[in-house]
Design a protein around this motif. Structure first.
Motif, short mmCIF file in Angstrom:
data_model
loop_
_atom_site.label_atom_id
_atom_site.label_comp_id
_atom_site.label_asym_id
_atom_site.label_seq_id
_atom_site.Cartn_x
_atom_site.Cartn_y
_atom_site.Cartn_z
N GLU A 529 0.87 -1.18 0.00
CA GLU A 529 0.00 0.00 0.00
C GLU A 529 0.90 1.22 0.00
N ASN A 590 -3.89 5.34 -2.17
CA ASN A 590 -5.21 5.75 -1.68
C ASN A 590 -5.76 6.87 -2.54
N GLU A 622 -7.26 2.28 -3.66
CA GLU A 622 -7.98 2.11 -2.40
C GLU A 622 -8.97 3.26 -2.21
N ASP A 651 -11.69 0.34 1.02
CA ASP A 651 -10.87 0.56 2.20
C ASP A 651 -11.75 0.69 3.45
N LYS A 672 -10.96 -4.46 2.14
CA LYS A 672 -9.99 -4.33 3.22
C LYS A 672 -10.74 -4.22 4.54
N GLU A 715 -6.59 -5.47 7.85
CA GLU A 715 -5.71 -4.34 8.15
C GLU A 715 -5.35 -4.27 9.62
CA CA Z 1 -5.67 2.54 2.51
#
Ligand code: CA
Ligand code: C2E
Ligand code: CA
Length: 761
Positions: A529, A590, A622, A651, A672, A715
């Motif tokens: 990420e 992101n 994301e 996300d 996620k 996560e």
């Molecule tokens: Ca993220």
């Protein structure tokens, strides 16, 4: 009517009774001739005494302004003087039964003081004149009117008395002269009074009292000896009735609106002077004399007509000027599109209200108006603004002033002190619940409320309301927020940070760190990420939690996000080149909602892929649920990205509200699981509801992903126990400090090299 307001009515009744009784007496006396004629002299001093009592009562009990008090004190003196003077005259009448008693000097002195006091009072009444020019004009006008009026009265009243064969006492003549002056002076003065502290009608009535004196003089001149008794018994007592009426008016006076002064009075006077001129024509000496008089009468008449025409024309021009001024005034204070008050009028009203006391302001900002305007066109946007204006007008009603500040910003200034800002704000939000305008659009508004005590500056209050409105937007829009002390702090920080962000972006202070995404059962790195980092020259590394919200609110997230995207793609392509195409599967930058709204976003992604040569299927954007939920523009962008072969990850999954329904319409490839559902997942405390709930969510998300064929990443894994637990639940990929922290690209390169060496060893 209160008892106090009724009080003066008694005095009117009393003077009325005196006048009626006196008239009846005269009628009886006329028929029978019984009794002394001097009775006729009694009614005036009696009436004047009652009027004096009324004035005294007024001064004692009614709330009067200073000039009004001064005026009525002088009038009290006037009534009292006349009462005493004429009482002495009446006494003399009873002693000397001849029809016309000679006025004793004492009587004349008292009455004279009375008249002078009345004239002094009239003279001091304030006119309320503006400029010096106007003062001079009015002085001239009044002089003309006064001379004209007094000439007529002199010619028909005093002159015949002076030159007639009837012997008039000097005292009587002086008094009559004074009452003429009072009558004419009073009337001319009253015509020019525009309002002020003394009731206009009361002033007129007092002027009329002087006219009663003039009428008496005429009666006596016309009737000779026969005129005296009816003059005293019938005409004179009317004056006190007028006096008590004047007192009554003043008692009930509540303040007067300014009126326009008379402007025609001097011309009337000029014409009036012609009347005695015409009257002397038959007696004038030669035909040339007559010619001169006729000519001058004609000239004054024509000049007056001409003036009248000019006057009418001026009046018309004035009317037109006032109308166009009013129109301009309206245009200057109102918004052309919606007809609501504009910013200028708003600021003026608010300023006035703040001077008088506190004020409450609502700032109303439409959410996403720009989107409507951009996607549906300005005409639709205009219609919507008009619909919004009428919603505001209806919701506000008589409680305040709705305003369009400009663009899609509106405001309401509450004028009804009992209405709470919150109540009105909720009313407005409720009115926005349904579709608006002919296009049936759904819009929402964010409202900031601020109340300020008296003495607060206008800009301070508006700033507070603005801060509150901003907070309302932050809280997810379609909301109202009331300002409280200290609320501006984060906003000020945002603004300051925003400025710094721009500089930092130019200065290249941003870098990208990478956090490995790891296969939980093997520990192998399968992806990364990409996370933005700000290397601040003095503050050190600034956390995204601090600068991302500021970047979003200032719009700088767009260029910042573009930088992260490019950098991540470039780095990913480099790693693939170095470690082989199978080294890493996912590269995840992101993307914030603001970026998805940017019409160039898809092009930016394409460019980043093309420049770096990174295959599209390795890029995983994301996105948060709230970002994905926003409107058509976003759906189109997501679809196009999907078509390009780019994958998307949802996300922070599970923290939003509509995770389930979202998955059906959104082309996500990866879920996620948010850190909050991983936290404590390893703790088996039977009966702990939070632990149960967390596990339930983690389990449900896994089942959902399986059902929909989506990949998952857990996560925020911070310990080994969590890894075990997640493996049990079916999770195969994870991310967290326990596995690897986010790190600079070089560190990541070393880690990948180690992994390759380990694999090949
Ligand atoms: Ca993220
Ligand atoms: P996120 O997308 O949920 O990113 C994961 C965050 O969790 C990162 O914080 C990461 O350092 C942190 N993290 C990872 N493992 C653990 C762990 O085991 N324990 C704990 N306590 N934290 C862990 P970071 O880097 O501070 O980023 C915070 C948020 O800022 C990100 O949340 C993301 O929403 C946003 N962000 C970061 N970079 C960007 C960017 O380039 N663009 C956008 N739009 N947002 C970004
Ligand atoms: Ca996350």
């Amino acid at each position: 009517m209160t008892a106090d307001q009724r009080a003066p009515l008694r005095y009117i009744a009393a003077t009325g009774v005196v006048a009626v009784v006196s008239t009846l007496w005269f009628a009886g006396w006329q028929i029978t001739g019984i009794g002394p004629a001097a009775v006729s002299f009694v009614s005036l001093p009696m009436g004047a005494a009652i009027t004096a009592a009324a004035a005294f009562d007024l001064l004692r009990r009614a709330p009067l302004s200073k000039p009004a008090r001064r005026f009525w004190r002088a009038m009290l003196l006037a009534f009292a003087g006349v009462a005493i003077g004429y009482a002495i005259l009446a006494a003399a009448g009873f002693r000397d039964t001849s029809i016309l008693p000679v006025m004793p000097t004492a009587a004349a002195v008292f009455a004279g003081i009375g008249f002078l006091a009345a004239m002094w009072a009239m003279g001091r009444v304030p006119l309320g004149i503006g400029s010096a020019g106007e003062r001079w004009r009015q002085l001239l006008d009044r002089a003309i009117a006064f001379l004209g009026g007094s000439t007529v009265l002199f010619h028909f009243g005093l002159a015949p008395m002076i030159s007639g064969n009837q012997i008039w006492s000097t005292q009587a003549l002086v008094l009559l002269g004074l009452s003429f002056t009072l009558a004419v002076g009073g009337i001319t003065k009253v015509s020019y009074i525009r309002g002020g502290p003394i009731d206009r009608t009361a002033l007129r009535l007092i002027g009329l009292m002087g006219s009663v004196g003039a009428a008496v003089a005429l009666l006596m001149v016309l009737g000779g000896d026969q005129g005296t008794i009816p003059a005293q018994a019938v005409a004179m007592p009317i004056a006190p009735v007028l006096g008590t009426l004047a007192v009554y008016r003043q008692w009930r006076f509540t303040g007067a609106a300014a009126r326009r002064a008379n402007t025609w009075l001097p011309y009337l006077a000029v014409v009036a002077v012609d009347v005695p001129l015409i009257a002397v024509i038959p007696g004038a000496l030669t035909w040339t004399d007559k010619l001169v008089i006729v000519a001058s009468v004609l000239v004054t008449g024509l000049v007056t007509v001409r003036q009248f025409v000019v006057f009418r024309e001026n009046a018309r021009l004035l009317r037109e000027k006032r109308a166009s001024e009013e129109r301009l005034q309206h245009e200057a204070t109102h918004d052309g599109l919606t007809g609501l008050a504009n910013r200028a009028l708003f600021r003026r009203r608010l300023g006035e209200q703040l001077e008088r006391g506190g004020a409450t302001v609502l700032l109303v900002d439409l959410d996403d108006f720009k989107t409507v305007n951009d996607s549906l066109g300005h005409d639709v946007g205009d219609d919507l603004l008009m619909a919004v204006a009428s919603v505001l007008r209806e919701s506000t009603g008589a409680d305040g002033l709705p305003v369009r500040l400009g663009g899609d910003e509106f405001a309401v200034l509450i004028s009804e002190p009992t209405v709470l800002g919150e109540t009105l704000a909720q009313r407005i939000l409720d009115a926005f619940a349904g579709p608006l305008s002919t296009h049936r659009l759904l819009v929402h508004a964010s409202i900031g409320i601020a109340t300020a005590p008296a003495g607060t500056t206008l800009d301070r209050l508006l700033r507070d309301a603005d801060v509150a409105m901003y907070a309302a937007k932050q809280r997810g829009k379609a909301n109202w927020v009331r300002y409280h002390d200290g609320m501006e702090q984060p906003v000020a920080d945002h603004a300051q940070l925003g400025g710094e962000l721009l500089r930092a972006l130019d200065a290249g202070e941003f870098t990208v760190h990478y956090q490995p995404i790891v296969a939980l059962h093997t520990g192998r790195i399968v992806g990364v990420e990409a996370l933005a980092r700000w290397m601040h020259p003095t503050r050190g590394t600034v956390s995204p939690a601090e600068f991302i919200p500021a970047a979003e609110s200032t719009g700088l997230i767009v260029p910042l996000g573009r930088f992260v995207l490019r950098e991540a793609c470039r780095q990913a392509a480099a790693w693939l080149a170095e470690f082989g195409p199978d080294a890493l599967q996912k590269f995840g930058p992101n993307v914030s909602a603001r970026q998805l709204h940017d019409p160039d976003f898809v092009t930016d992604v394409q460019a980043a892929l093309a420049e770096s040569g990174l295959p599209a299927d390795r890029l995983v954007l994301e996105l948060t649920e709230s970002a994905v939920l926003r409107g058509q523009q976003v759906s189109r962008a997501l679809y196009q990205l999907h078509e390009l072969g780019v994958r998307m990850a949802l996300d922070d999954f599970g923290t939003g509200e509509s995770s389930l329904s979202l998955l059906r319409s959104f082309p996500a490839a990866i879920i996620k699981l948010d850190k909050s559902f991983v936290d404590g997942i390893e703790l088996d405390e039977p009966g702990s509801p939070e632990a149960d709930a967390r596990q339930a969510v983690a389990r449900a998300v896994m089942q959902l992903a399986l059902a929909l064929g989506l990949d998952t990443v857990a996560e925020g894994i911070e310990n080994r126990a969590q890894v075990d637990r997640l493996l049990e639940l079916g999770y195969s990929l994870g991310q967290g400090y326990h596995l690897a922290r986010p790190m600079p690209a070089e560190a990541m390169t070393r880690l990948l090299a180690d992994q390759r060496d380990f694999a090949s060893a």
